[in-house]
Design an enzyme around this catalytic site. Structure first.
Site, mmCIF file in Angstrom:
data_model
loop_
_atom_site.group_PDB
_atom_site.id
_atom_site.type_symbol
_atom_site.label_atom_id
_atom_site.label_comp_id
_atom_site.label_asym_id
_atom_site.label_seq_id
_atom_site.Cartn_x
_atom_site.Cartn_y
_atom_site.Cartn_z
ATOM 1 N N ARG A 156 0.810 -1.226 0.000
ATOM 2 C CA ARG A 156 0.000 0.000 0.000
ATOM 3 C C ARG A 156 0.841 1.274 0.000
ATOM 4 O O ARG A 156 0.339 2.340 -0.332
ATOM 5 C CB ARG A 156 -1.023 -0.028 1.136
ATOM 6 C CG ARG A 156 -2.146 -1.030 0.833
ATOM 7 C CD ARG A 156 -3.260 -1.004 1.845
ATOM 8 N NE ARG A 156 -2.806 -1.336 3.175
ATOM 9 C CZ ARG A 156 -2.954 -2.514 3.770
ATOM 10 N NH1 ARG A 156 -3.541 -3.489 3.134
ATOM 11 N NH2 ARG A 156 -2.519 -2.712 4.976
ATOM 12 N N GLU A 163 3.986 -12.022 12.821
ATOM 13 C CA GLU A 163 3.360 -12.699 13.957
ATOM 14 C C GLU A 163 3.731 -14.187 13.950
ATOM 15 O O GLU A 163 4.047 -14.765 14.961
ATOM 16 C CB GLU A 163 1.849 -12.537 13.851
ATOM 17 C CG GLU A 163 1.187 -12.362 15.180
ATOM 18 C CD GLU A 163 -0.255 -11.936 15.045
ATOM 19 O OE1 GLU A 163 -1.002 -12.160 16.001
ATOM 20 O OE2 GLU A 163 -0.632 -11.404 13.981
#
Length: 184
Positions: free
Chosen positions: A71, A108
């Site tokens: 993005r 993560e």
């Protein structure tokens, strides 16, 4: 920049950030920039505000904007155009042709890598890294490390949105960071 004008521009941007609770997992409040991209005035305001900040902070002393996959690519070229500089791409591993350098960072679950083409920057060139959002700072930190490998100078990192409770800014150490909008 006129203070009242910049305030209304900031409101234009802020009104176009949507929140989705429990996405992508329960407990996460996702900040969605899609409505901003759909509205030309809001998108233009976001670019104008980021460019205004960079002009006042660095004058004409920026050589390139580096857009972060993916993005950051939405803001990098427009921001670079507004400043009259070039844009370089920092991509996820395996997306760029030719010789590249890479830096890995923690996700993560596991690790990921960012790459840039070896000839994208010359030593000493001044670069601003842009992304849509700063959360934990892992990706932005890896991007800084990547540009350091090319001996470029990261003069600042910027994003539209900052999730302040995740303290990503602290991970960037001495590199200045700026965001248009801050959320817990």
């Amino acid at each position: 920049m006129h203070a009242a004008m910049s305030e209304s521009e900031l409101q234009l941007v802020a009104r176009r950030i949507r929140s989705f609770p429990d996405f992508p997992i329960p407990g996460v409040l996702f900040r969605d920039i899609s409505p901003l991209l759909k509205d030309p005035d809001s998108f233009r305001a976001s670019i104008h505000l980021l460019a205004g900040h960079l002009k006042s902070t660095h004058g004409g002393k920026i050589d390139y904007i580096a857009g972060l996959d993916s993005r950051g690519f939405l803001f990098g070229p427009s921001l670079a155009q507004e400043l009259g500089v070039g844009c370089v791409l920092i991509r996820k591993r395996g997306k760029l042709p030719g010789p590249t350098v890479s830096a890995s960072y923690s996700l993560e679950y596991g690790k990921a890598e960012l790459e840039i083409q070896k000839d994208a920057l010359e030593p000493g060139q001044k670069v601003v890294i842009v992304d849509d959002l700063l959360a934990t700072g892992g990706t932005m930190c890896a991007a800084c490390e990547l540009l350091n490998q090319l001996r470029a100078e990261v003069v600042e990192c910027v994003s539209l949105v900052e999730l302040t409770s995740l303290k990503g800014r602290e991970k960037l150490g001495p590199v200045p960071f700026f965001s248009l909008l801050q959320y817990e």
